[in-house]
Design a protein around this motif. Structure first.
Motif, PDB file in Angstrom:
ATOM      1  N   GLU A 131       0.726  -1.108  -0.099  1.00  0.00           N
ATOM      2  CA  GLU A 131       0.064   0.108   0.022  1.00  0.00           C
ATOM      3  C   GLU A 131       0.870   1.337   0.102  1.00  0.00           C
ATOM      4  O   GLU A 131       1.783   1.426  -0.840  1.00  0.00           O
ATOM      5  CB  GLU A 131      -0.870   0.117   1.173  1.00  0.00           C
ATOM      6  CG  GLU A 131      -0.337  -0.532   2.445  1.00  0.00           C
ATOM      7  CD  GLU A 131      -1.545  -0.616   3.463  1.00  0.00           C
ATOM      8  OE1 GLU A 131      -2.398  -1.279   3.275  1.00  0.00           O
ATOM      9  OE2 GLU A 131      -1.269  -0.151   4.479  1.00  0.00           O
ATOM     10  N   ASN A 158      -2.626   5.250   0.854  1.00  0.00           N
ATOM     11  CA  ASN A 158      -3.408   4.489   1.444  1.00  0.00           C
ATOM     12  C   ASN A 158      -2.511   3.741   2.468  1.00  0.00           C
ATOM     13  O   ASN A 158      -1.754   2.932   2.221  1.00  0.00           O
ATOM     14  CB  ASN A 158      -4.350   3.451   0.664  1.00  0.00           C
ATOM     15  CG  ASN A 158      -3.952   2.455   0.115  1.00  0.00           C
ATOM     16  OD1 ASN A 158      -2.558   2.401  -0.196  1.00  0.00           O
ATOM     17  ND2 ASN A 158      -4.526   1.337   0.015  1.00  0.00           N
ATOM     18  N   THR A 160      -3.728   1.212   5.760  1.00  0.00           N
ATOM     19  CA  THR A 160      -4.947   0.599   6.626  1.00  0.00           C
ATOM     20  C   THR A 160      -4.372  -0.267   7.810  1.00  0.00           C
ATOM     21  O   THR A 160      -3.258  -0.308   8.010  1.00  0.00           O
ATOM     22  CB  THR A 160      -5.255  -0.618   5.518  1.00  0.00           C
ATOM     23  OG1 THR A 160      -4.393  -1.770   5.382  1.00  0.00           O
ATOM     24  CG2 THR A 160      -5.563  -0.077   4.326  1.00  0.00           C
ATOM     25  N   ARG A 161      -5.413  -0.394   8.628  1.00  0.00           N
ATOM     26  CA  ARG A 161      -4.984  -1.114   9.947  1.00  0.00           C
ATOM     27  C   ARG A 161      -4.569  -2.457   9.663  1.00  0.00           C
ATOM     28  O   ARG A 161      -3.573  -2.673  10.213  1.00  0.00           O
ATOM     29  CB  ARG A 161      -6.138  -0.991  10.764  1.00  0.00           C
ATOM     30  CG  ARG A 161      -6.100  -1.359  12.129  1.00  0.00           C
ATOM     31  CD  ARG A 161      -7.233  -1.246  13.263  1.00  0.00           C
ATOM     32  NE  ARG A 161      -7.894   0.221  13.021  1.00  0.00           N
ATOM     33  CZ  ARG A 161      -7.382   1.036  14.125  1.00  0.00           C
ATOM     34  NH1 ARG A 161      -6.173   0.457  14.773  1.00  0.00           N
ATOM     35  NH2 ARG A 161      -7.683   2.243  13.834  1.00  0.00           N
ATOM     36  N   LYS A 162      -5.046  -3.038   8.854  1.00  0.00           N
ATOM     37  CA  LYS A 162      -4.477  -4.407   8.571  1.00  0.00           C
ATOM     38  C   LYS A 162      -3.190  -4.468   8.044  1.00  0.00           C
ATOM     39  O   LYS A 162      -2.542  -5.219   8.587  1.00  0.00           O
ATOM     40  CB  LYS A 162      -5.629  -5.091   7.469  1.00  0.00           C
ATOM     41  CG  LYS A 162      -5.242  -6.695   7.043  1.00  0.00           C
ATOM     42  CD  LYS A 162      -5.905  -7.203   5.828  1.00  0.00           C
ATOM     43  CE  LYS A 162      -5.469  -8.466   5.427  1.00  0.00           C
ATOM     44  NZ  LYS A 162      -6.260  -8.878   4.322  1.00  0.00           N
ATOM     45  N   SER A 194      -2.851   9.181   8.095  1.00  0.00           N
ATOM     46  CA  SER A 194      -1.897   7.972   7.765  1.00  0.00           C
ATOM     47  C   SER A 194      -0.836   7.405   8.552  1.00  0.00           C
ATOM     48  O   SER A 194      -0.948   6.053   9.094  1.00  0.00           O
ATOM     49  CB  SER A 194      -1.521   8.391   6.304  1.00  0.00           C
ATOM     50  OG  SER A 194      -0.548   9.198   6.092  1.00  0.00           O
TER      51      SER A 194
END
Length: 357
Positions: A131, A158, A160-162, A194
């Motif tokens: 990402e 982007n 992400t938490r994952k 972010s």
């Protein structure tokens, strides 16, 4: 255990030369343990573009599914045509398809004590791989860049938490097996949402590893600190772009990108890929340093050994790494980029002679 099966993608520039060297070392090392490897070769890059009007055919991914891993040569993807004209980045496509979220990039002194960096370096940059700002892999559909007008370009980042949590998990696991230190790299003073999320995830994971010393460092100050004293760093946890930049700096401190090995790994799949580019200016001259991909192949064997609980593969990996060390520490058995005179083939032959010594 069963014999191995690898998909081999030679790529562009010096790719075919360093892939050949890596395969020769791999086969010689496996032979010492009464093992062998089945190799499936497929065209990518400019060779594929000429034959198939694309630099990467989607059916290659299905072939990869049937293999234990991939050995990926260098790609001149910056020189490819636009994606709508067949110019796909093979590395980006593979990482996205197999969800290879961890780019593991070690940097350690292999050439002896450096006059520029006498304190030495032995660290791993753990780079998130799927990402961030990397527009060829950070979207489910489409690409993460757009131009609303001819005078305006926008890149989307982007986080992400994952993605942040799982790369932190891998980073802390590596740190626990090493010197038990991890530093998370960020620019949260500006990228508050972010990088703020990235740090939140790293902090949460750190609670599961109380024996690992956890710190945070802003990326611009980190760029200075790694030059001031690289020896203090163990595992460097970073998002995609920051990890890409810092790993090249770390590798240069360690002796150059020709020595810089790496793997791209997920939960179920792994590929060996040199850190450096395709070096078209020296392609075909038989002077390329193949250590980066040879070491990456050794890392792939180690990853497979740990995943499948196969001690033999881990021993073969260690044997290859030790042969690299023994070969490059000798100034008489180096390639030109690190001050030697040996050709790619001469160097590879000498490294094979050093296997098991």
């Amino acid at each position: 255990m069963k014999n191995l099966k690898f998909l081999v993608l030679e790529g562009d520039g010096i790719g075919p030369e360093i892939v050949k060297a890596s395969i020769n070392v791999l086969q010689a090392a496996l032979k010492k343990f009464d093992m062998s490897v089945d190799l499936i070769y497929e065209d990518i890059g400019f060779v594929s573009l000429k034959k198939h009007k694309t630099t990467f055919r989607q059916e290659i991914l299905k072939i990869g599914e049937e293999c234990d891993g991939i050995i990926l040569g260098t790609c001149s993807h910056n020189d490819y045509p636009p994606t709508n004209e067949g110019g796909l980045n093979p590395s980006g496509v593979i990482r996205k398809y197999f969800d290879l979220y961890a780019n593991v990039r070690p940097a350690k002194n292999r050439l002896g004590k450096s006059t520029k960096f006498p304190m030495g370096i032995d660290c791993i940059v753990m780079r998130e791989n799927t990402e961030g700002f990397y527009s060829d892999r950070n979207m489910y559909q489409g690409v993460g860049e757009l131009m609303p007008t001819k005078d305006c370009a926008i890149s989307i980042r982007n986080i992400t938490r994952k993605g942040s949590t799982r790369i932190a998990e891998i980073g802390f696991k590596y740190a626990q097996e090493r010197r038990k230190k991890l530093v998370a790299i960020h620019k949260a003073n500006v990228l508050r949402f972010s990088d703020g999320l990235f740090l939140e995830c790293a902090r949460e994971v750190s609670k599961k590893y109380p024996d690992v010393e956890y710190k945070e460092q802003i990326v611009d100050s980190m760029s200075a600190l790694i030059i001031r004293d690289p020896s203090v760093f163990d595992v460097i946890l970073a998002t995609n772009l920051f990890g890409d930049n810092l790993s090249d700096a770390a590798s240069e401190i360690a002796g150059g990108l020709g020595l810089a090995e790496s793997i791209n790994a997920g939960d179920d799949y792994c590929i060996a890929q040199a850190q450096h580019g395709s070096a078209p200016d020296i392609a075909g001259k038989n002077i390329a340093n193949p250590v980066s991909l040879i070491g990456s192949t050794a890392m792939l064997l180690d990853w497979l050994g740990k995943k499948n609980n196969e001690e033999k593969l881990k021993k073969i990996s260690t044997m290859i790494e030790n042969a690299i060390d023994k070969t490059v520490i000798n100034k008489e058995t180096r390639t030109p980029d690190i001050g030697g005179k040996l050709s790619t083939t001469e160097f590879t032959k000498k490294l094979i002679e050093n296997l098991g010594i």
